[in-house]
Design a protein around this motif. Structure first.
Motif, short mmCIF file in Angstrom:
data_model
loop_
_atom_site.label_atom_id
_atom_site.label_comp_id
_atom_site.label_asym_id
_atom_site.label_seq_id
_atom_site.Cartn_x
_atom_site.Cartn_y
_atom_site.Cartn_z
N SER A 79 0.82 -1.21 0.00
CA SER A 79 0.00 0.00 0.00
C SER A 79 0.85 1.26 0.00
O SER A 79 0.45 2.30 -0.55
CB SER A 79 -0.93 0.01 1.22
OG SER A 79 -1.76 -1.12 1.23
N ASP A 86 -5.10 4.89 0.21
CA ASP A 86 -5.94 4.89 1.42
C ASP A 86 -6.25 6.35 1.74
O ASP A 86 -5.41 7.07 2.28
CB ASP A 86 -5.21 4.24 2.59
CG ASP A 86 -6.04 4.27 3.88
OD1 ASP A 86 -7.21 4.67 3.81
OD2 ASP A 86 -5.50 3.89 4.93
N ARG A 133 -8.70 0.05 5.12
CA ARG A 133 -7.67 0.16 4.10
C ARG A 133 -7.52 -1.13 3.31
O ARG A 133 -7.42 -1.13 2.08
CB ARG A 133 -6.32 0.51 4.74
CG ARG A 133 -5.19 0.70 3.72
CD ARG A 133 -3.83 0.43 4.30
NE ARG A 133 -3.69 -0.94 4.76
CZ ARG A 133 -2.63 -1.40 5.43
NH1 ARG A 133 -1.65 -0.57 5.73
NH2 ARG A 133 -2.58 -2.65 5.81
#
Length: 306
Positions: A79, A86, A133
């Motif tokens: 991520s 996010d 997330r």
């Protein structure tokens, strides 16, 4: 010598065996430890050199690396390569201070370009920490064929180490488990896409887990028999079992799994977790119900030594 079946917390079998050895005061081999994510070993041939994402608390990427996956990266690390993937990250001081710092030492696999390589598979190793997330990023991966931000593509496969909807923690009432996370992801995915989410779940109550544990025991017994023969000892060791004991506190997972597995499994339900009722469970009755794990062990020792 009995294997330990556990959903684990994203900890490699080698580390779990070391912890158990210290706690029990006996030497436990990693081969004796069967965790919810242990079946992921069987996917090495398929994904060994493909980019895969490991999800969950603990050390999910380390777990998969020890299994032989060469291009595995945790969802935390993955991520971090996509700016603003996010949208709430700026408000998560707990994530910045705790999660990112603990994952900063994770190295990107050699020859891996996260921003251009497509994710070929997702493995949910243990309970995710940041559901919001992780659901967002997983949907990005699954919608686009493995590359967030690109056009929609064919869904990569996703595997869950277990499908426990709830479990008993320190808090008095049950907590949501990986099965609840899977259901949440599935509902959102199906709402946004015409095709339903395709997934595979392992762990209890899947009989595969119990058959795997039985196979490990047979393998261990074969090794003992071999070493006895090499040392000149003549012992009559059989490689089949009259009884294997399953001790658990979750009727829908532990007891149902043992019942599905059938002979030689004997299920013992304890009142130490999800189940706290009197008598037996109405839908998934165990072969025996006791108050504590200690009571279960006492029963087994008396039965086997009689």
């Amino acid at each position: 010598m009995n294997p330990c079946l556990n959903t684990s917390g994203g900890i490699p079998e080698s580390k779990r065996a070391s912890e158990l050895s210290k706690l029990l005061g006996i030497q436990i081999s990693p081969l004796q430890v069967v965790q919810g994510h242990s079946p992921f070993k069987d996917f090495v041939n398929r994904f060994e050199n493909e980019l895969v994402v490991a999800v969950g608390k603990g050390e999910p990427a380390v777990v998969m690396s020890e299994y032989g996956f060469k291009k595995v990266i945790s969802i935390d690390k993955y991520s971090s390569y996509f700016e603003a993937i996010d949208p709430l990250a700026q408000y998560k001081n707990w994530e910045i201070n705790k999660i990112n710092d603990s994952k900063s030492s994770e190295e990107l696999p050699a020859g891996c370009n996260v921003l251009s390589d497509r994710v070929k598979g997702v493995f949910v190793v243990s309970d995710p920490i940041d559901w919001g997330r992780d659901i967002q990023v997983l949907c990005d991966i699954l919608f686009t064929g493995g590359l967030p931000g690109s056009e929609k593509g064919q869904q990569p496969p996703i595997y869950f180490a277990n499908d426990d909807f709830e479990y008993q923690g320190i808090f008095p009432s049950e907590r949501f488990g990986m099965g609840a996370f899977r259901l949440t992801l599935e509902c959102i995915f199906n709402r946004m896409k015409n095709n339903n989410l395709k997934y595979t779940c392992f762990g209890k109550p899947n009989p595969f887990v119990f058959k795997t544990a039985e196979g490990i025991l047979k393998h261990l017994m074969s090794n003992i028999s071999y070493h006895n023969q090499m040392s000149g000892e003549q012992k009559n060791i059989t490689h089949s079992f009259n009884t294997l004991y399953m001790i658990g506190d979750n009727p829908s997972v532990d007891i149902q799994g043992a019942r599905k597995a059938g002979h030689p499994w004997f299920s013992i339900l304890t009142r130490t977790g999800v189940f706290k009722g009197n008598g037996n469970h109405p839908h998934f009755p165990a072969d025996l119900v006791v108050d504590t794990v200690e009571d279960a062990i006492d029963f087994i020792l008396k039965k086997e030594n009689s």
